[in-house]
Design an enzyme around this catalytic site. Structure first.
Site, PDB file in Angstrom:
ATOM      1  CB  CYS A  43      -0.996  -0.039   1.160  1.00 27.35           C
ATOM      2  SG  CYS A  43      -2.383   1.116   0.942  1.00 27.35           S
ATOM      3  CG  HIS A  63      -3.249  -2.908   4.000  1.00 26.61           C
ATOM      4  ND1 HIS A  63      -2.413  -2.332   4.927  1.00 26.61           N
ATOM      5  CD2 HIS A  63      -3.792  -1.891   3.294  1.00 26.61           C
ATOM      6  CE1 HIS A  63      -2.449  -1.016   4.798  1.00 26.61           C
ATOM      7  NE2 HIS A  63      -3.281  -0.728   3.804  1.00 26.61           N
ATOM      8  CD  GLU A  82      -0.857  -5.225   6.503  1.00 31.22           C
ATOM      9  OE1 GLU A  82      -1.286  -4.074   6.629  1.00 31.22           O
ATOM     10  OE2 GLU A  82      -0.431  -5.681   5.405  1.00 31.22           O
TER      11      GLU A  82
END
Length: 200
Positions: free
Chosen positions: A81, A181, A183
Site C-alpha cells: 500500500c 494489505h 497482513e
C-alpha cells in the site's frame, strides 16, 4: 526457526502486524527505525500507512540512501500500500494529481494514490498473482499500479467500478510492490513468496 532476518520499517503504519506474521512463520523480525537497523537483514518490508508521513520520516531519519543501497545490493524489499507508493518512480493522486511527496523511487512503475476511493470504499478481495496464486487481501485507500516498464512486471490485476482494470502487484527483481494489505487478511502465500526471494 529459520535463519532469515527480515526488517520491518517501523516508523508509522501496520508494522506490528507484519512482524507478527513473520514470527508466526518462524522468521526473525527486526524493527527498522534508523540506518543501523538495516545491518545484516535478508529482506525489508515497507508497510502500509500514510505514505507522505512515512516518506517524511524516512527522509528525516536519513534512511533513504541506506534503503536504496540495500536494495541495489540485492536485498529484496516488499512495499505494501503506502510502501508501494514509496517504491514507485511515478506517483499521482486520483484527486489532486501531482503530490510532490518524498519517495524512494526504486521501481519502474507508476501508481495512482487513492485509486479505489476513500476509506469508506475499503474492501476485501481474492486476486490471482503470477508466481503466487490466489490470495485474500484488503484494499484500504489503496493505490493502483497503472504502468510498468523496463524490468518491472505487473503480477496481477483487479476490475473495479471506480478504478477500472488496474494492476495491484508488481515485481522488479527482488522488489515487490503491492497495492493492498496482505497482513490484514493474514494470507501467508505472499509472505512465503517474499521469503523465497530473501533465501535466494
Amino acid at each position: 526457526m529459520c535463519d532469515l532476518r527480515i526488517g520491518v520499517l517501523a516508523l508509522q503504519g501496520d508494522f506490528l502486524e507484519h512482524a507478527e506474521i513473520l514470527r508466526e512463520l518462524g522468521v526473525e523480525a527486526v524493527y527498522v527505525k534508523k540506518p543501523g537497523d538495516l545491518a545484516r537483514i535478508d529482506g525489508l518490508i515497507i508497510p502500509g500507512g500514510e505514505s507522505t508521513t512515512i516518506g517524511n520520516l524516512i527522509s528525516a531519519r536519513n534512511l533513504g540512501d541506506p534503503i536504496s543501497e540495500l536494495v541495489r545490493s540485492g536485498v529484496p524489499v516488499m512495499g505494501t500500500c503506502a510502501g508501494a507508493i514509496l517504491l514507485a518512480k511515478k506517483v499521482v493522486d486520483r484527486v489532486v494529481g501531482e503530490t510532490g511527496q518524498y519517495r524512494l523511487g526504486l521501481m519502474d512503475i507508476g501508481v495512482v494514490r487513492n485509486a479505489f476511493g476513500r476509506q469508506r470504499n475499503s474492501f476485501m478481495a481474492r486476486i490471482n498473482l503470477d508466481g503466487v496464486g490466489e490470495v485474500s487481501v484488503a484494499f484500504i485507500r489503496a493505490p493502483a499500479i497503472v504502468e510498468a516498464w523496463g524490468d518491472a512486471k505487473i503480477l496481477g490485476y483487479i476490475d473495479h467500478p471506480i478504478a477500472g482494470r488496474v494492476g495491484v502487484a508488481a515485481q522488479q527483481g527482488g522488489m515487490l510492490a503491492l497495492s493492498f494489505h496482505p497482513e490484514i487478511a493474514g494470507d501467508r502465500k505472499i509472505y512465503s513468496y517474499f521469503l523465497s526471494l530473501a533465501r535466494k
